[in-house]
Design an enzyme around this catalytic site. Structure first.
Site, PDB file in Angstrom:
ATOM      1  CB  THR A  49      -0.898   0.054   1.247  1.00 15.04           C
ATOM      2  OG1 THR A  49      -0.062   0.050   2.391  1.00 15.04           O
ATOM      3  CG2 THR A  49      -1.840  -1.104   1.308  1.00 15.04           C
ATOM      4  CD  GLU A  69      -4.753  -2.157   3.209  1.00 15.32           C
ATOM      5  OE1 GLU A  69      -5.261  -1.708   2.170  1.00 15.32           O
ATOM      6  OE2 GLU A  69      -4.026  -1.480   3.961  1.00 15.32           O
ATOM      7  CE  LYS A 104     -12.222  13.471  14.698  1.00 14.20           C
ATOM      8  NZ  LYS A 104     -11.222  12.524  15.064  1.00 14.20           N
ATOM      9  CD1 TRP A 125     -16.093  14.386  14.039  1.00 12.00           C
ATOM     10  CD2 TRP A 125     -16.375  12.444  12.958  1.00 12.00           C
ATOM     11  NE1 TRP A 125     -15.466  13.402  14.768  1.00 12.00           N
ATOM     12  CE2 TRP A 125     -15.626  12.202  14.128  1.00 12.00           C
ATOM     13  CE3 TRP A 125     -16.667  11.366  12.120  1.00 12.00           C
ATOM     14  CZ2 TRP A 125     -15.158  10.931  14.472  1.00 12.00           C
ATOM     15  CZ3 TRP A 125     -16.216  10.107  12.459  1.00 12.00           C
ATOM     16  CH2 TRP A 125     -15.468   9.886  13.632  1.00 12.00           C
TER      17      TRP A 125
HETATM   18  P1  AMP Z   1      -5.783   1.964  -2.107  1.00 10.01           P
HETATM   19  O1  AMP Z   1      -5.447   0.852  -1.209  1.00 10.01           O
HETATM   20  O2  AMP Z   1      -4.596   2.699  -2.632  1.00 10.01           O
HETATM   21  O3  AMP Z   1      -6.707   1.525  -3.199  1.00 10.01           O
HETATM   22  O4  AMP Z   1      -6.571   3.056  -1.256  1.00 10.01           O
HETATM   23  C1  AMP Z   1      -7.742   2.735  -0.560  1.00 10.01           C
HETATM   24  C2  AMP Z   1      -8.419   3.987  -0.074  1.00 10.01           C
HETATM   25  O5  AMP Z   1      -8.846   4.794  -1.183  1.00 10.01           O
HETATM   26  C3  AMP Z   1      -9.697   3.738   0.690  1.00 10.01           C
HETATM   27  O6  AMP Z   1      -9.450   3.374   2.027  1.00 10.01           O
HETATM   28  C4  AMP Z   1     -10.409   5.081   0.551  1.00 10.01           C
HETATM   29  O7  AMP Z   1      -9.934   6.031   1.476  1.00 10.01           O
HETATM   30  C5  AMP Z   1     -10.017   5.525  -0.835  1.00 10.01           C
HETATM   31  N1  AMP Z   1     -11.088   5.211  -1.786  1.00 10.01           N
HETATM   32  C6  AMP Z   1     -11.162   4.169  -2.631  1.00 10.01           C
HETATM   33  N2  AMP Z   1     -12.289   4.231  -3.373  1.00 10.01           N
HETATM   34  C7  AMP Z   1     -12.952   5.338  -2.990  1.00 10.01           C
HETATM   35  C8  AMP Z   1     -14.197   5.961  -3.356  1.00 10.01           C
HETATM   36  N3  AMP Z   1     -14.969   5.459  -4.315  1.00 10.01           N
HETATM   37  N4  AMP Z   1     -14.553   7.081  -2.710  1.00 10.01           N
HETATM   38  C9  AMP Z   1     -13.779   7.621  -1.743  1.00 10.01           C
HETATM   39  N5  AMP Z   1     -12.601   7.091  -1.360  1.00 10.01           N
HETATM   40  C10 AMP Z   1     -12.190   5.971  -1.965  1.00 10.01           C
END
Ligand code: AMP
Length: 542
Positions: free
Chosen positions: A185, A329, A437, A442
């Site tokens: 990640t 993940e 916050k 929030w």
């Molecule tokens: P990654 O592991 O790089 O794919 O990042 C995952 C994170 O991307 C998630 O925990 C979210 O915070 C963000 N994320 C993924 N899809 C969306 C979505 N459709 N809307 C808002 N945030 C998203």
């Protein structure tokens, strides 16, 4: 009493075996790194994947050894995935958009023995290769004619390398819980963390993706994954497409609006998947040149929140939008915004309201929202809480990290803040560290950003919390205007006024030339927070 059914380990190579047998003629079309469009099919892809497996076996690669790929979406890259996994080695996809030091850190942490790469990334690897002691050789995904002079250790052109074996080889058999692939990640803080997928989790995830209300592409469809194979397990498309016999169109290195449009149009693509930035470039290109895509049925968009204006642009063209949420993940699908039964009849603004949510969790993804103390919160569509997930394609631990990542009920905290409604539809309101916050309440930075980008002159917007003596934090809206446009703080704020609760209104607007992004295309809020750490809100002075 045990059931009396056959023991059939869920191994990823069974997917490509099935595709070759049942959908052998279905094409995989690639815009190659060398330039021309090249065509193959599932039968040939499997045959070449077997050569990769046989050649790696001859190279001495064993069960559990890590083989890295740093490559674009191409049929060659895909056959490497199957070849590596087919002998029980671990396919480690590395994101070339990371800083070179991070790439080095990740390869060293994974202890990759071989690196398979595209011509594009040879210079990048040459710069860091001296610090990659575990790597024994580099394979460049090209042929003899295009192979460059390189200082990379034992470098060989891929086509020469696989030509050294005859492909008369059988996949290895092993337990379905064997590691198949890994992906780090990109984390905006701390060291990257290695997610380790198993054969079982990848096969199960392909079933999740192939559910009709998830990605849902069939053998009659053509899918163009703009989402790179090096990001979040390619959203599982390398497995879900061959499992169905979906034709694939691989965009190679060219992900700009014009190049993506060209492939979508000439290959009559029906399904496509990518992050909002990609769709922004596509829509701008289409608008500028007055273009249409009559064959395109479904756009899947995830990775960041999809702005309402973007959803509307596709819906107005008669294209179905599936807003998806997930994370590395989670293999990565967590929710998909297909319009399920309770919403199927909706039209107009009501339909956009639902499409803007991130969608429902398909079977095999369980979710809950909790407060900071871990108490479950109601699914009323209003109450926000920490989003936690559980399922057979969701991480239980990180590679070579001892810290426990599941709560006592086995749920993984996603770090996202969300609401859930009575139909199981989830709406992300923030990352838990980005939520603002204000006076104990929030404010969702994502909601404010989505609203601000609806302003016709705004290209991109980011909202961060800035210190306020009375309210702790108040929202600061940071705006990048479209090229050649000008606007004032008042223009933007008056556009937003009345569309959100008064106390959510940003206290100020700052204009920047460019909003910074992470290697996976998300807004880099840590950098903005740094840039604006001494910012004094006008309301704070009063
Ligand atoms: P990654 O592991 O790089 O794919 O990042 C995952 C994170 O991307 C998630 O925990 C979210 O915070 C963000 N994320 C993924 N899809 C969306 C979505 N459709 N809307 C808002 N945030 C998203």
């Amino acid at each position: 009493m045990r059931g009396l059914m056959q023991d059939w380990p869920m191994l990823t190579h069974r997917i490509i075996d099935h595709a070759a047998r049942v959908h052998g003629d279905r094409e995989i079309v690639t815009r190659s790194v060398e330039g021309p469009i090249v065509r193959t099919n599932y039968r040939n892809l499997r045959a070449r994947a077997l050569r990769v497996a046989q050649r790696l076996d001859r190279e001495g690669i064993k069960l559990g050894d890590r083989v890295a790929t740093i490559a674009w979406n191409t049929a060659r890259h895909m056959e490497c995935w199957y070849g590596i996994m087919g002998i029980g080695a671990v396919c480690h996809t590395v994101n070339p958009r990371l800083f070179p030091e991070q790439i080095g850190w990740i390869i060293n942490h994974a202890q990759d023995r071989i690196v398979i790469t595209d011509l594009t990334f040879v210079p990048l690897l040459e710069k860091i290769a001296d610090n990659l002691p575990s790597v024994e050789r580099y394979i460049v995904l090209t042929d003899k004619a295009h192979m460059p002079q390189t200082t990379l250790k034992n470098a060989v052109a891929y086509e020469d390398w696989i030509a050294e074996v005859d492909g008369n080889f059988k996949w290895k058999e092993f337990d379905e819980n064997t590691a198949a692939a890994m992906c780090y990640t990109s984390g905006t803080t701390g060291d990257p963390k290695g997610v380790l997928y198993s054969h079982r989790s990848n096969v199960l995830h392909s079933l999740i993706a192939n559910n009709g209300d998830a990605l849902g592409a069939t053998s009659k469809d053509t899918m163009l994954p703009v989402v790179p194979l090096f990001h979040a397990n390619s959203w599982g498309i390398v497995f879900s497409a061959p499992a169905m016999g979906t034709k694939l169109v691989m965009p190679g290195p060219k992900l700009d609006g014009e190049s993506v449009y060209e492939l979508l149009s000439t290959e009559k693509v029906t399904y496509t998947a990518g992050v909002p930035t990609v769709w922004l470039m596509l829509l701008q290109h289409m608008e500028k040149n007055k273009l249409t895509l009559p064959d395109l049925k479904v756009v899947i968009c995830g990775g960041s929140a999809m702005p309402r204006s973007m959803i509307k642009a596709f819906v107005d063209m008669g294209i179905e939008v599936r807003h998806a949420w997930g994370m590395t993940e989670m293999s990565p699908l967590g929710t998909v915004g297909a319009l399920q039964a309770p919403y199927a009849h909706l039209t107009g603004e009501d339909k956009l309201d639902v499409l803007q949510m991130q969608g429902y969790p398909p079977f095999m993804v369980e979710m809950k929202i909790t407060d900071d103390a871990g108490k479950e919160l109601p699914w009323d569509g209003k109450t926000f809480g920490r989003l936690k997930v559980k399922g057979p394609a969701i991480s239980g631990a990180y590679y070579r990290v001892d810290t426990k990542i599941l709560d006592e009920d086995g749920y993984f905290d996603t770090g996202d803040v969300a609401t859930m409604n009575e139909h199981g539809y989830m709406r992300i309101t923030d990352r838990s560290k980005d939520v603002i916050k204000s006076g104990g309440e929030w404010i969702s930075s994502i909601d404010l950003e989505n609203l601000a980008v609806g302003h016709p002159k705004v290209a991109e917007a980011a909202v961060i919390g800035v210190y306020h003596p009375k309210w702790d934090e108040r929202p600061l809206l940071i705006v990048q205007l479209k090229e050649g446009e000008s606007a004032t703080r008042e223009d933007i704020l008056s556009y937003m006024d009345g569309k959100i609760a008064k106390w959510w209104m940003p206290d100020d607007v700052a204009f920047v030339k460019a909003i910074p992004h992470t290697a996976t295309g998300k807004i880099l809020k840590t950098s903005l927070r740094d840039q604006f750490k001494d910012y004094k809100l006008p309301s704070a002075a009063a």
